[in-house]
Structure formats: C-alpha cells, structure tokens
Design an enzyme around this catalytic site. Structure first.
Site, PDB file in Angstrom:
ATOM      1  N   CYS A   2      29.885 101.184  67.449  1.00  0.00           N
ATOM      2  CA  CYS A   2      30.263 101.787  66.443  1.00  0.00           C
ATOM      3  C   CYS A   2      31.675 101.654  66.063  1.00  0.00           C
ATOM      4  O   CYS A   2      31.972 100.556  65.598  1.00  0.00           O
ATOM      5  CB  CYS A   2      29.979 103.266  66.519  1.00  0.00           C
ATOM      6  SG  CYS A   2      29.806 103.869  64.810  1.00  0.00           S
ATOM      7  N   ARG A  27      31.192 106.542  59.588  1.00  0.00           N
ATOM      8  CA  ARG A  27      30.076 105.634  60.290  1.00  0.00           C
ATOM      9  C   ARG A  27      28.990 106.260  61.113  1.00  0.00           C
ATOM     10  O   ARG A  27      28.036 105.517  61.359  1.00  0.00           O
ATOM     11  CB  ARG A  27      30.555 104.362  60.982  1.00  0.00           C
ATOM     12  CG  ARG A  27      31.516 103.533  60.469  1.00  0.00           C
ATOM     13  CD  ARG A  27      32.642 102.976  61.016  1.00  0.00           C
ATOM     14  NE  ARG A  27      32.234 102.069  62.160  1.00  0.00           N
ATOM     15  CZ  ARG A  27      32.548 100.621  62.034  1.00  0.00           C
ATOM     16  NH1 ARG A  27      33.332 100.438  60.890  1.00  0.00           N
ATOM     17  NH2 ARG A  27      32.077 100.167  62.995  1.00  0.00           N
ATOM     18  N   TRP A  74      27.496 104.757  69.122  1.00  0.00           N
ATOM     19  CA  TRP A  74      26.008 104.919  68.290  1.00  0.00           C
ATOM     20  C   TRP A  74      25.228 104.158  69.128  1.00  0.00           C
ATOM     21  O   TRP A  74      25.281 103.015  69.261  1.00  0.00           O
ATOM     22  CB  TRP A  74      26.329 104.433  66.901  1.00  0.00           C
ATOM     23  CG  TRP A  74      25.327 104.772  65.985  1.00  0.00           C
ATOM     24  CD1 TRP A  74      25.315 106.031  65.238  1.00  0.00           C
ATOM     25  CD2 TRP A  74      24.004 104.129  65.702  1.00  0.00           C
ATOM     26  NE1 TRP A  74      24.135 106.123  64.400  1.00  0.00           N
ATOM     27  CE2 TRP A  74      23.460 104.850  64.758  1.00  0.00           C
ATOM     28  CE3 TRP A  74      23.611 102.952  65.935  1.00  0.00           C
ATOM     29  CZ2 TRP A  74      22.379 104.670  64.268  1.00  0.00           C
ATOM     30  CZ3 TRP A  74      22.197 102.595  65.520  1.00  0.00           C
ATOM     31  CH2 TRP A  74      21.640 103.495  64.583  1.00  0.00           C
ATOM     32  N   ASN A 100      31.567  97.137  70.973  1.00  0.00           N
ATOM     33  CA  ASN A 100      30.675  97.128  70.042  1.00  0.00           C
ATOM     34  C   ASN A 100      29.737  95.868  69.893  1.00  0.00           C
ATOM     35  O   ASN A 100      30.357  94.810  70.180  1.00  0.00           O
ATOM     36  CB  ASN A 100      31.157  97.119  68.507  1.00  0.00           C
ATOM     37  CG  ASN A 100      31.872  98.620  68.392  1.00  0.00           C
ATOM     38  OD1 ASN A 100      31.544  99.238  68.727  1.00  0.00           O
ATOM     39  ND2 ASN A 100      32.454  98.783  67.306  1.00  0.00           N
ATOM     40  N   GLY A 101      28.436  95.971  69.780  1.00  0.00           N
ATOM     41  CA  GLY A 101      27.738  94.805  69.762  1.00  0.00           C
ATOM     42  C   GLY A 101      26.626  95.079  70.833  1.00  0.00           C
ATOM     43  O   GLY A 101      26.385  95.910  71.309  1.00  0.00           O
ATOM     44  N   GLU A 485       8.747  99.362  47.284  1.00  0.00           N
ATOM     45  CA  GLU A 485       9.847  99.776  47.745  1.00  0.00           C
ATOM     46  C   GLU A 485      10.860  99.461  46.410  1.00  0.00           C
ATOM     47  O   GLU A 485      11.907 100.337  46.358  1.00  0.00           O
ATOM     48  CB  GLU A 485      10.366  99.223  48.822  1.00  0.00           C
ATOM     49  CG  GLU A 485      11.606  98.865  49.586  1.00  0.00           C
ATOM     50  CD  GLU A 485      12.121 100.574  49.792  1.00  0.00           C
ATOM     51  OE1 GLU A 485      11.135 101.271  49.694  1.00  0.00           O
ATOM     52  OE2 GLU A 485      13.387 100.631  49.928  1.00  0.00           O
ATOM     53  N   LYS A 489      13.637 102.434  45.166  1.00  0.00           N
ATOM     54  CA  LYS A 489      15.028 102.112  44.895  1.00  0.00           C
ATOM     55  C   LYS A 489      15.436 102.314  43.727  1.00  0.00           C
ATOM     56  O   LYS A 489      16.707 102.964  43.613  1.00  0.00           O
ATOM     57  CB  LYS A 489      15.352 100.714  45.352  1.00  0.00           C
ATOM     58  CG  LYS A 489      16.206 100.428  46.292  1.00  0.00           C
ATOM     59  CD  LYS A 489      16.339 100.842  47.962  1.00  0.00           C
ATOM     60  CE  LYS A 489      15.676 102.083  48.183  1.00  0.00           C
ATOM     61  NZ  LYS A 489      15.409 102.411  49.379  1.00  0.00           N
ATOM     62  N   GLU A 492      15.280 106.022  42.559  1.00  0.00           N
ATOM     63  CA  GLU A 492      16.314 107.258  43.312  1.00  0.00           C
ATOM     64  C   GLU A 492      17.689 107.074  43.098  1.00  0.00           C
ATOM     65  O   GLU A 492      18.430 108.212  43.037  1.00  0.00           O
ATOM     66  CB  GLU A 492      15.933 107.081  44.737  1.00  0.00           C
ATOM     67  CG  GLU A 492      16.595 105.987  45.637  1.00  0.00           C
ATOM     68  CD  GLU A 492      16.391 106.233  46.955  1.00  0.00           C
ATOM     69  OE1 GLU A 492      16.308 106.910  47.395  1.00  0.00           O
ATOM     70  OE2 GLU A 492      16.019 104.893  47.575  1.00  0.00           O
ATOM     71  N   HIS A 508      -6.399  98.556  34.019  1.00  0.00           N
ATOM     72  CA  HIS A 508      -7.111  99.687  34.046  1.00  0.00           C
ATOM     73  C   HIS A 508      -6.528 100.984  33.718  1.00  0.00           C
ATOM     74  O   HIS A 508      -6.854 102.209  34.175  1.00  0.00           O
ATOM     75  CB  HIS A 508      -7.632  99.902  35.501  1.00  0.00           C
ATOM     76  CG  HIS A 508      -8.408  98.870  36.041  1.00  0.00           C
ATOM     77  ND1 HIS A 508      -9.548  98.324  35.661  1.00  0.00           N
ATOM     78  CD2 HIS A 508      -7.898  97.726  36.469  1.00  0.00           C
ATOM     79  CE1 HIS A 508     -10.087  97.435  35.984  1.00  0.00           C
ATOM     80  NE2 HIS A 508      -9.155  96.604  36.842  1.00  0.00           N
ATOM     81  N   LYS A 606      19.934 112.325  53.129  1.00  0.00           N
ATOM     82  CA  LYS A 606      19.746 111.228  53.742  1.00  0.00           C
ATOM     83  C   LYS A 606      18.335 111.232  54.746  1.00  0.00           C
ATOM     84  O   LYS A 606      17.917 110.195  55.095  1.00  0.00           O
ATOM     85  CB  LYS A 606      21.163 110.566  54.661  1.00  0.00           C
ATOM     86  CG  LYS A 606      20.889 109.460  55.316  1.00  0.00           C
ATOM     87  CD  LYS A 606      20.471 108.180  54.461  1.00  0.00           C
ATOM     88  CE  LYS A 606      20.387 107.044  55.373  1.00  0.00           C
ATOM     89  NZ  LYS A 606      19.868 105.951  54.568  1.00  0.00           N
TER      90      LYS A 606
HETATM   91  O1  M6R Z   1      14.978 108.485  58.121  1.00  0.00           O
HETATM   92  P1  M6R Z   1      13.789 108.124  57.638  1.00  0.00           P
HETATM   93  O2  M6R Z   1      13.212 106.549  57.605  1.00  0.00           O
HETATM   94  O3  M6R Z   1      12.410 108.760  58.278  1.00  0.00           O
HETATM   95  O4  M6R Z   1      13.627 108.493  56.206  1.00  0.00           O
HETATM   96  C1  M6R Z   1      12.246 108.417  55.385  1.00  0.00           C
HETATM   97  C2  M6R Z   1      12.628 108.562  54.037  1.00  0.00           C
HETATM   98  O5  M6R Z   1      13.077 109.695  53.720  1.00  0.00           O
HETATM   99  C3  M6R Z   1      13.536 107.566  53.427  1.00  0.00           C
HETATM  100  O6  M6R Z   1      13.302 106.281  53.792  1.00  0.00           O
HETATM  101  C4  M6R Z   1      13.949 107.650  51.787  1.00  0.00           C
HETATM  102  O7  M6R Z   1      12.786 107.292  51.386  1.00  0.00           O
HETATM  103  C5  M6R Z   1      14.748 106.659  51.715  1.00  0.00           C
HETATM  104  N1  M6R Z   1      16.289 107.235  51.660  1.00  0.00           N
HETATM  105  C6  M6R Z   1      14.826 106.010  50.406  1.00  0.00           C
HETATM  106  O8  M6R Z   1      15.826 105.151  50.028  1.00  0.00           O
END
Ligand code: M6R
Length: 611
Positions: A2, A27, A74, A100-101, A485, A489, A492, A508, A606
């Site tokens: 970290c 971070r 971390w 770190n690493g 996915e 992206k 959201e 369909h 998050k």
């Molecule tokens: O921390 P997680 O991977 O379990 O989170 C799952 C979802 O909430 C997460 O992947 C969410 O869909 C993303 N932030 C979307 O970009």
C-alpha cells in the site's frame, strides 16, 4: 502492499512521515507502522486499523528524530494484524524494512532462512527481506550498507518498493524499486521518499521517479542512485505542478481512469508467482489433494454485479477445462433458493470487497449444505477471505472507484488460473487446452498495454456516441459475458440505459427497440461465432441503429459497422479480459462527455454490505 513514506532532514521525521502517510490514506489500508532511530536504538511502532492509532503511540514524538520510514499495509500475505504490519525487523531488531509488492519466492526463502536459524515474527513475505539483509551483513561485514542490501535483494523474485533503516548506519535510508512505484522528493536540506507523489507534495514538488532496478542511498548530504551492480544511474528530477486532487489520482482525472490504466500491472500481480515458465500453475493457498479436487462433481460460481459477470466470463472456460457443468448464480437469488449441494459440491464466491452481504449469505448457505467454499477475493482480511474454506486472492490492489475495473480483470484471470489448477489436479482429460491456456495467459499484461493505446480512439468514439439514448451490447459465447459487464459499466456511470443480450435473442423481442439514436456495440471477437454476429448486427443496422463493432485486428471491417475498434489478436478465452478494458474506457469517456460524477455514481456504494 500500500503506502510508503519516509523522511530525512532537519524537521520531525516522525510527524512528517505520519502526515504524509495520511496523504495516501485514500488508497485504503488495514494497519500502519513506523521505524526510526532514537537513543542509538531502532524503534518500531505498529498499530492495526487507522493511522490515528499509530499516531497515538507517538503522542509526544521526539522532535530530534530526523529520519524515519513509515508504511500503511493493505494485506496480501497474512491477515491484517499488528504482527503482520510493517516495518518488519530481522532477528536482532537492528534492521527495519517497509515494502510494497509481492515476494514470489518468499516461502522457499523463509524455509531456507529458518533452517539457517532465523526466527520469523509474522506471516508476511516482507519479513524475508529483513532476514536476507541480516544474512548479507553477516556474510560480508566489510561491504558497505548499499552493497549488503543489494546482495540480499539478489535472492528475491517478485516486485518490490522498499525502504530500509539499519542501526549500524544511523543517518542513512536505503531504497529500491522493482515493479512497484517509489519516488524521492528533494526539498531544501531534506529528502522525502514515498510510494506515490501526493505524499510529498506539501514539502516539495521536485521529484525523482525511480525506475525498475534502481537502488538509492539517502543521507543528509546526498542521494545516490545506482543499479544493482552499484553503477551510478543519472535520473533527472521532474517538477510536479499537479493540484492536490489530481495528485491523489496519479495525475488522472478520476480514480476510475487511474484504475483502468492499472490493468496491465494488475494482471502481472495476479499471475505473479502462480505460473512457472513451463506453464505449471502453483496456488499454494489452495491446499487440497488431487483426490479432493477430483471429488467435486459440481461447481457453482456466485457473485453480485461485476463479480457475477466475472464468474459468467469464466464459466465456459471452466466447463471446457474440467469437462463438468458449471453453474453461475447471482448471490441474492442463490441465498433464497434451495440449492442442491453436498460434499461433492464446490461453491466459488467472487467478491472484490469480500464484504458484500448477499455473497456472504450465499457462502454461509453453501457451507450449511455441506459444500466446500472458495472465495476469489481482493481484500485479504475481509469476511469472505476469513470465512470461506479456501481463498484465492486476486491481487488487484485497492480499488477506489465505485465502478469496478481492474478488479474484474483480476477476477477473470484468477478464475482461469483456478480452472487450470483444478483441471491439472483432477487429471481432467483436457491436456491440450490446458497447455494452450498456460502458454497464453502470460501474454495478458502486454496485450492489455496495447489495449490502453486505443484510448484516443475510444475517446473519439465516445464523442460520437455520448448522445445516444440507449445502448445494446451484443455478443455470443465469451462475448456475451463481456457484453453484460460492458452494459453494467456504461449504465452505472453514464446513466444511459444499457442492456446486454446474447445476439441471437435480438429477433425475439429487443429488436423492436432499435431506431435511430440507439447504439449497438457488437462484440465479434470469437472466431467461430463471428459470421453469426455480423448477421445479427446487419439486422440492427437495417433498422437505423448505430453500430460499433469490436473485433480482432486480423479481421476485415464488416460493412454493417458505423464505427470499428480493433483489438489485439489472442485466443478466444482471453478475449473477455482483452475486450473489457477498451469497453471500460468507453464507459468512462461517455460518462465524461455527459458530465457525470464518475467516481461516485448516484445511488451506488462501493461495497454493498446490506441486503
Ligand atoms: O465487492 P464485490 O465484488 O462483492 O461487489 C459486488 C458488486 O457490488 C460490484 O461488483 C458492483 O457491481 C460494481 N461496483 C460495479 O462496477
């Protein structure tokens, strides 16, 4: 892994090192620590949790301490706790190291050093560095400090940014870098070190960015940078004119963009130490016998959001490798279902945070039913990492942007490693595929570097598409997972309605929605499905939709494409990772065009720790 800070100069090194650690707080970390020389002794302080806890241990820091190194951890090896936090010391307590690493060969080194009489206090890979330096100092007592540390580093395979203090050299900090960032800040009669520029900006804007293979000896009089052979390296200091906010993001406008750009490095870290040159997979964290792996008759993958999509992206590959059916489920559905599981079931739970409520509930249900649980998780000390029967850490490093980017790439790659490991252990009759995959996976970091060079083109595409009212993402096979996915992206962070469909489903129903102003992103990366995809895209084009085609650089441009993005050529099973990075960039640049709050999209968090 970290944050690293350090100070050598005329002010209070303790206060400055801690203050600078706080500038890296964004971070994320789980513990913090500090080392400095006082009264002829090396002092090491560590605390679990916030930096404030460490600060409490230094309530009245001795003002006369002019040299210190500090670290926020971390966890990557060993859970978050005081013993595992940095700095780590050698047996004598005279050498302190922050790092770190990832040291890939730490287990072998630890065994060798233990046999030679060294005693380890932590479960970390980092502690081996302190003992290696101790060993080098006793084997070459007449060498200087830099040579002793450089000799110790020769034993290490992996990535590192390190800072070292040693009682015998009370006015010297040694630093070195290999595949992990480290900078030196040059003030007036003071020198600062840090893993990232924002940590030193309050004191200086003159910064030398160390390069891989650089080592440096820092004393009050000088900073001498050498390579591992001790040859002087001339590095020019740069002037940093970033404002504080963009500094945190490494000069990028948003964390999301920074994290997308970390894709190649993430991939290196995810694969690091887990694949030999001959392609053999080694996952020592999964301590099952071949017979145990072979005993799992059914495999279920569970996750939420992006993590669920990562499972979806890996499913076909796992099925082909294992020659077993693999089920993929959304955690919030699974937890209220009556799953048929038993001792022959393996349930793989994917999560970046390891704290998602639905995923944890799914894991507990799977356990209750007698299944073995395996967490594919990014945060080492998280609930999932602790509670699952086994864990595979994705090594993506902290992810701050709400929209998951680098973590997704790491999840898919980790699942591919896992699939290979399981197939080899269970003696699945798929040797050729295993061979093909093992030789292709190491190409991923370089392929992702190439994907990043597409950014100017993606930016231009975003300018053309940002006004569209609705997006379809279409794909077949692996490309359908990528489409899922990519749609998530875009929706959201740009708030544009976006849907993913298996391309064959358009007729369909959804085709009714296509009209001018509707954008369709057609993923055409799968060799045997390309012609079918092109036919589906022609149907979209014929209804006035705008079509962006993503295909390999070796394919010819189809006439249904209004826009084209060509991707590096690679085997089909790598395309979910390769195609995703430009699509993350596309979502980012569309959202930017629309002036959205990219790192904090409305209504989202998050980590979803409630149901
Ligand atoms: O921390 P997680 O991977 O379990 O989170 C799952 C979802 O909430 C997460 O992947 C969410 O869909 C993303 N932030 C979307 O970009």
């Amino acid at each position: 892994m970290c944050g690293i800070t350090g100070y050598l100069g005329y002010r209070s090194a303790i206060q400055i090192s801690i203050a600078n650690l706080k500038r890296l707080e964004y971070r994320g970390y789980d513990s913090a620590g500090l080392a400095y020389m006082y009264n002829g002794k090396l002092q090491v302080l560590k605390a679990e949790g916030r930096i404030a806890n460490l600060e409490q241990l230094t309530q009245q820091p001795p003002q006369e301490v002019g040299m210190a190194i500090a670290h926020t951890r971390w966890a990557t090896h060993g859970p978050p706790c005081t013993a595992n936090s940095h700095p780590h010391a050698d047996c004598s307590g005279d050498i302190a190291v922050v790092h770190n690493g990832i040291i890939e060969n730490y287990a072998l080194l630890q065994t060798r050093l233990t046999e030679a009489g060294h005693t380890f206090q932590s479960e970390t890979d980092t502690e081996t560095i302190a003992h290696l330096i101790e060993e080098a100092m006793s084997l070459m007592p007449d060498a200087d400090f830099a040579e002793q540390v450089r000799t110790a580093l020769k034993h290490i395979e992996g990535s590192y940014a390190i800072a070292v203090l040693c009682k015998k050299y009370p006015d010297t900090i040694f630093v070195a870098r290999q595949d992990s960032p480290l900078i030196i800040g040059h003030g007036e009669q003071e020198t600062l070190i840090a893993s990232d520029i924002p940590a030193v900006m309050q004191y200086t804007r003159r910064v030398t960015v160390l390069q891989d293979g650089d080592c440096a000896i820092i004393t009050p009089q000088s900073v001498v940078i050498t390579n591992h052979a001790g040859e002087i390296q001339n590095r020019t200091a740069m002037y940093v004119d970033w404002d504080d906010q963009s500094a945190e993001k490494g000069g990028f406008e948003h964390f999301m963009l920074k994290e997308i750009h970390e894709g190649p490095r993430t991939m290196r870290d995810t694969l690091r130490g887990r694949m030999s040159e001959a392609g053999t997979i080694s996952l020592p964290d999964l301590p099952l016998t071949n017979a145990q792996w072979a005993s799992y008759r059914n495999v279920t993958i569970i996750g939420c959001g992006t993590a669920y999509h990562a499972g979806f992206a890996a499913r076909r590959m796992l099925e082909q490798l294992l020659q077993r059916q693999v089920d993929v489920q959304v955690a919030s559905e699974f937890r209220y279902s009556s799953p048929i599981l038993n001792q022959e079931s393996l349930v793989i739970l994917i999560s970046q945070s390891g704290e998602t409520a639905d995923t944890l509930a799914a894991m507990r249900l799977a356990k209750q039913k007698g299944a073995a649980t395996l967490g594919v998780v990014n945060v080492v000390g998280s609930s999932l990492a602790r509670e699952a029967d086994m864990r595979l850490i994705t090594q993506a490093g902290p992810e701050i942007g709400v929209a998951s980017t680098k973590a997704y790439l790491a999840q898919v790659a980790a699942l591919q490693l896992l699939g290979l490991h399981m197939a080899a252990s269970a003696h699945a009759p798929t040797a050729m595929l295993q061979q093909q995959m093992s030789s292709a996976l190491p190409m991923l970091p370089a392929l992702l570097e190439r994907c990043l060079t597409l950014e100017p083109q993606v930016k231009e595409l975003a300018a053309h598409l940002a006004h569209c009212s609705c997006f379809f993402f279409l794909g077949r096979g692996y490309d359908y997972a990528t489409a899922l996915e990519a749609a998530l992206k875009l929706k959201e962070i740009s708030y544009i309605h976006a849907e993913a469909y298996p391309a064959g489903e358009m007729k369909h129903g959804p085709l009714a929605l296509v009209e001018p102003g509707v954008a369709t992103v057609g993923l055409c990366t799968q060799k045997n499905l390309r012609d079918k995809m092109i036919s589906n895209l022609k149907e979209v084009k014929a209804r006035g939709g705008t079509v962006l085609v993503l295909q390999r650089e070796t394919d010819v441009q189809p006439d249904c494409a209004d826009y084209l993005l060509t991707l590096p050529d690679a085997p089909d099973f790598l395309m979910p990772i390769i195609a995703m990075l430009p699509l993350q960039l596309l979502a980012y640049h569309v959202a930017l065009q629309r002036g959205c709050a990219i790192d904090q999209p409305r209504n989202l968090a998050k980590s979803v720790t409630v149901e």
